[in-house]
Design a protein around this motif. Structure first.
Motif, PDB file in Angstrom:
ATOM      1  N   TYR A   1       0.831  -1.212   0.000  1.00  0.00           N
ATOM      2  CA  TYR A   1       0.000   0.000   0.000  1.00  0.00           C
ATOM      3  C   TYR A   1       0.862   1.258   0.000  1.00  0.00           C
ATOM      4  N   LEU A   2       1.892   1.279   0.853  1.00  0.00           N
ATOM      5  CA  LEU A   2       2.762   2.455   0.942  1.00  0.00           C
ATOM      6  C   LEU A   2       3.498   2.691  -0.369  1.00  0.00           C
ATOM      7  N   ILE A   3       3.964   1.608  -0.997  1.00  0.00           N
ATOM      8  CA  ILE A   3       4.685   1.750  -2.269  1.00  0.00           C
ATOM      9  C   ILE A   3       3.768   2.291  -3.353  1.00  0.00           C
ATOM     10  N   GLN A   4       2.539   1.805  -3.397  1.00  0.00           N
ATOM     11  CA  GLN A   4       1.612   2.197  -4.476  1.00  0.00           C
ATOM     12  C   GLN A   4       0.966   3.560  -4.237  1.00  0.00           C
ATOM     13  N   SER A   5       0.685   3.894  -2.982  1.00  0.00           N
ATOM     14  CA  SER A   5      -0.130   5.074  -2.705  1.00  0.00           C
ATOM     15  C   SER A   5       0.599   6.239  -2.043  1.00  0.00           C
ATOM     16  N   ILE A   6       1.733   5.981  -1.395  1.00  0.00           N
ATOM     17  CA  ILE A   6       2.395   7.033  -0.622  1.00  0.00           C
ATOM     18  C   ILE A   6       3.744   7.429  -1.203  1.00  0.00           C
ATOM     19  N   VAL A   7       4.581   6.450  -1.498  1.00  0.00           N
ATOM     20  CA  VAL A   7       5.935   6.730  -1.992  1.00  0.00           C
ATOM     21  C   VAL A   7       5.866   7.389  -3.359  1.00  0.00           C
ATOM     22  N   ARG A   8       6.681   8.431  -3.566  1.00  0.00           N
ATOM     23  CA  ARG A   8       6.718   9.101  -4.870  1.00  0.00           C
ATOM     24  C   ARG A   8       8.163   9.315  -5.285  1.00  0.00           C
ATOM     25  N   PRO A   9       8.420   9.465  -6.576  1.00  0.00           N
ATOM     26  CA  PRO A   9       9.800   9.604  -7.066  1.00  0.00           C
ATOM     27  C   PRO A   9      10.437  10.919  -6.627  1.00  0.00           C
ATOM     28  N   GLY A  10      11.763  10.947  -6.709  1.00  0.00           N
ATOM     29  CA  GLY A  10      12.501  12.154  -6.350  1.00  0.00           C
ATOM     30  C   GLY A  10      13.213  11.996  -5.018  1.00  0.00           C
ATOM     31  N   ARG A  11      13.906  13.072  -4.631  1.00  0.00           N
ATOM     32  CA  ARG A  11      14.634  13.099  -3.376  1.00  0.00           C
ATOM     33  C   ARG A  11      14.160  14.262  -2.522  1.00  0.00           C
ATOM     34  N   PRO A  12      14.231  14.126  -1.205  1.00  0.00           N
ATOM     35  CA  PRO A  12      13.973  15.281  -0.337  1.00  0.00           C
ATOM     36  C   PRO A  12      14.985  16.389  -0.633  1.00  0.00           C
ATOM     37  N   GLY A  13      14.612  17.614  -0.366  1.00  0.00           N
ATOM     38  CA  GLY A  13      15.469  18.754  -0.684  1.00  0.00           C
ATOM     39  C   GLY A  13      16.854  18.662  -0.092  1.00  0.00           C
ATOM     40  N   ARG A  14      16.982  18.130   1.136  1.00  0.00           N
ATOM     41  CA  ARG A  14      18.289  18.092   1.792  1.00  0.00           C
ATOM     42  C   ARG A  14      19.273  17.163   1.076  1.00  0.00           C
ATOM     43  N   PHE A  15      18.764  16.260   0.203  1.00  0.00           N
ATOM     44  CA  PHE A  15      19.642  15.318  -0.479  1.00  0.00           C
ATOM     45  C   PHE A  15      19.858  15.635  -1.956  1.00  0.00           C
ATOM     46  N   LYS A  16      19.173  16.637  -2.475  1.00  0.00           N
ATOM     47  CA  LYS A  16      19.232  16.887  -3.913  1.00  0.00           C
ATOM     48  C   LYS A  16      20.612  17.299  -4.402  1.00  0.00           C
ATOM     49  N   GLY A  17      21.408  17.892  -3.536  1.00  0.00           N
ATOM     50  CA  GLY A  17      22.707  18.389  -3.978  1.00  0.00           C
ATOM     51  C   GLY A  17      23.826  17.374  -3.929  1.00  0.00           C
ATOM     52  N   PHE A  18      23.565  16.167  -3.422  1.00  0.00           N
ATOM     53  CA  PHE A  18      24.630  15.182  -3.296  1.00  0.00           C
ATOM     54  C   PHE A  18      24.875  14.480  -4.621  1.00  0.00           C
ATOM     55  N   VAL A  19      26.156  14.360  -4.961  1.00  0.00           N
ATOM     56  CA  VAL A  19      26.564  13.733  -6.209  1.00  0.00           C
ATOM     57  C   VAL A  19      27.110  12.338  -5.898  1.00  0.00           C
ATOM     58  N   GLY A  20      26.802  11.365  -6.757  1.00  0.00           N
ATOM     59  CA  GLY A  20      27.314  10.022  -6.547  1.00  0.00           C
ATOM     60  C   GLY A  20      26.206   9.057  -6.146  1.00  0.00           C
ATOM     61  N   ASP A  21      26.607   7.898  -5.631  1.00  0.00           N
ATOM     62  CA  ASP A  21      25.658   6.839  -5.274  1.00  0.00           C
ATOM     63  C   ASP A  21      25.096   7.101  -3.884  1.00  0.00           C
ATOM     64  N   LEU A  22      24.086   7.956  -3.823  1.00  0.00           N
ATOM     65  CA  LEU A  22      23.477   8.318  -2.543  1.00  0.00           C
ATOM     66  C   LEU A  22      22.865   7.095  -1.859  1.00  0.00           C
ATOM     67  N   SER A  23      22.237   6.226  -2.645  1.00  0.00           N
ATOM     68  CA  SER A  23      21.590   5.046  -2.068  1.00  0.00           C
ATOM     69  C   SER A  23      22.591   4.153  -1.352  1.00  0.00           C
ATOM     70  N   ALA A  24      23.770   3.986  -1.935  1.00  0.00           N
ATOM     71  CA  ALA A  24      24.796   3.149  -1.311  1.00  0.00           C
ATOM     72  C   ALA A  24      25.260   3.748   0.012  1.00  0.00           C
ATOM     73  N   HIS A  25      25.405   5.072   0.039  1.00  0.00           N
ATOM     74  CA  HIS A  25      25.821   5.744   1.281  1.00  0.00           C
ATOM     75  C   HIS A  25      24.777   5.527   2.378  1.00  0.00           C
ATOM     76  N   ILE A  26      23.504   5.676   2.031  1.00  0.00           N
ATOM     77  CA  ILE A  26      22.446   5.540   3.026  1.00  0.00           C
ATOM     78  C   ILE A  26      22.326   4.095   3.506  1.00  0.00           C
ATOM     79  N   ARG A  27      22.449   3.134   2.562  1.00  0.00           N
ATOM     80  CA  ARG A  27      22.407   1.716   2.966  1.00  0.00           C
ATOM     81  C   ARG A  27      23.490   1.414   3.991  1.00  0.00           C
ATOM     82  N   GLU A  28      24.682   1.970   3.754  1.00  0.00           N
ATOM     83  CA  GLU A  28      25.787   1.746   4.687  1.00  0.00           C
ATOM     84  C   GLU A  28      25.473   2.330   6.058  1.00  0.00           C
ATOM     85  N   GLN A  29      24.869   3.535   6.076  1.00  0.00           N
ATOM     86  CA  GLN A  29      24.512   4.155   7.354  1.00  0.00           C
ATOM     87  C   GLN A  29      23.513   3.290   8.126  1.00  0.00           C
ATOM     88  N   VAL A  30      22.517   2.759   7.413  1.00  0.00           N
ATOM     89  CA  VAL A  30      21.497   1.928   8.057  1.00  0.00           C
ATOM     90  C   VAL A  30      22.107   0.628   8.564  1.00  0.00           C
TER      91      VAL A  30
END
Length: 342
Positions: free
Chosen positions: A305-334
């Motif tokens: 339900y969350l994937i279909q109805s809530i999640v939307r494409p794009g990044r939050p403003g605080r992350f828009k300026g980061f260059v590179g593999d942002l997803s990999a950095h966040i996975r490592e943090q988690v």
């Protein structure tokens, strides 16, 4: 400027300090420190007004000039030239990088002079500053401003208090006169305090709590940024080749901080960490109970339900300026956080 002294880190406030307190500088000027970054070029403004530059750039569009000088390839695009003044140039264009963030501006005048001002957002796309200096030498381009930053990622070697005490001890006095200074307090909001030492337009230090600025109230990440201007002193192109030499030459008190080994990539990694912690806290505070209700009501169907109805494409403003593999950095943090919990 009234001086302040910080209580233990858990308190996070500043109090008046006497000038007799010894500075809290590094214990040794030798040996690299993994918590300190290498000196990083964080902003630069260059001007091309020579006959050599005019000849080299005569038939080049602005995007090609940018790529030729800074080697940025397709990572930064230049918008159309507008009749909007910039740095005393009557026409200007905005530079935008692949994340959609403004990377700087370009100014042009009727004499064919060109001014390129690269912000920190744009500087992260420059692969080789020695190449930039070589190009400037070849076409007799000159630097009118540059910012050199050194980060303490953990606050182990320096923090705001270090510089407050050094200032109180007279370590930034030049020609018998103390520099102008200003302390900006966050008044306990934990959004980050700043200290300015020196004069804008000449030579100025800006020391601020970078991690807190990015949204992590517990971060001790501190940035010391040296701003050099060509208004009263010559800025040789070599500053791009050897930023550490010019950083420590600005004030003798800075010598002990040019011993870092952390790269720009590691600094960016820490910045993402602070921003992710802030985003996680925001999601938990603003949406945590709603998500809990969703899982309580829908059970195993909640994720779909969350994937279909809530999640939307794009990044939050605080992350828009980061260059590179942002997803990999966040996975490592988690993953690191999960390991610590285990």
């Amino acid at each position: 400027m009234a001086m302040f002294r910080r209580l233990p880190v858990s308190d996070g406030t500043f109090h008046r300090s006497s000038a007799g307190i010894a500075p809290i500088g590094p214990n040794s000027n030798t040996g690299q420190k993994s918590n300190l970054s290498r000196p990083i070029i964080d902003a630069v403004t260059v001007v091309f007004s020579s006959d050599e530059a005019k000849a080299a750039f005569r038939k080049m569009p602005l995007t090609e000039i940018l790529r030729y000088v800074f080697g940025t390839g397709s990572s930064i695009a230049v918008g159309g030239l507008q009749d909007k003044p910039f740095n005393f140039y009557p026409r200007s264009a905005v530079m935008v990088d692949t994340t959609g963030k403004i990377a700087g501006k370009i100014g042009v005048n009727d004499q064919g002079h060109i001014c390129i001002s690269m912000m920190g957002q744009g500087c992260q796309h420059v692969p080789n500053w020695r190449h930039v200096a070589d190009v400037l030498d070849a076409v007799k381009g000159r630097i009118t401003r540059t910012d050199i930053a050194v980060d303490d990622l953990t606050g182990e070697t320096f923090n705001l208090q270090t510089f407050l005490d050094m200032h109180a001890a007279g370590e930034f006095v030049s020609n018998g006169r103390p520099p102008s200074s200003q302390f900006v307090d966050d008044m306990g909001s934990n959004k980050g305090c700043s200290l300015y030492i020196g004069q804008k337009g000449h030579k100025q230090l800006n020391i601020y709590e970078k991690g807190k600025q990015l949204g992590d109230p517990e971060s001790l990440h501190t940035r010391c940024e040296l701003r050099l201007y060509a208004k009263r002193l010559e800025l040789p192109n070599d500053v791009l080749r050897n930023p550490g030499q010019y950083f420590k030459s600005a004030y003798p008190a800075l010598v002990g901080f040019v011993v870092g080994e952390a790269t720009r990539l590691l600094v960016k990694h820490r910045m993402i960490n602070a921003s992710w912690k802030a985003a996680e806290r925001f999601l938990r505070t603003q949406g945590g109970t709603m998500l809990n209700l969703c899982f309580e009501a829908l059970g195993e169907d909640a994720t779909q339900y969350l994937i279909q109805s809530i999640v939307r494409p794009g990044r939050p403003g605080r992350f828009k300026g980061f260059v590179g593999d942002l997803s990999a950095h966040i996975r490592e943090q988690v993953e690191v956080k999960n390991e610590n919990h285990d």
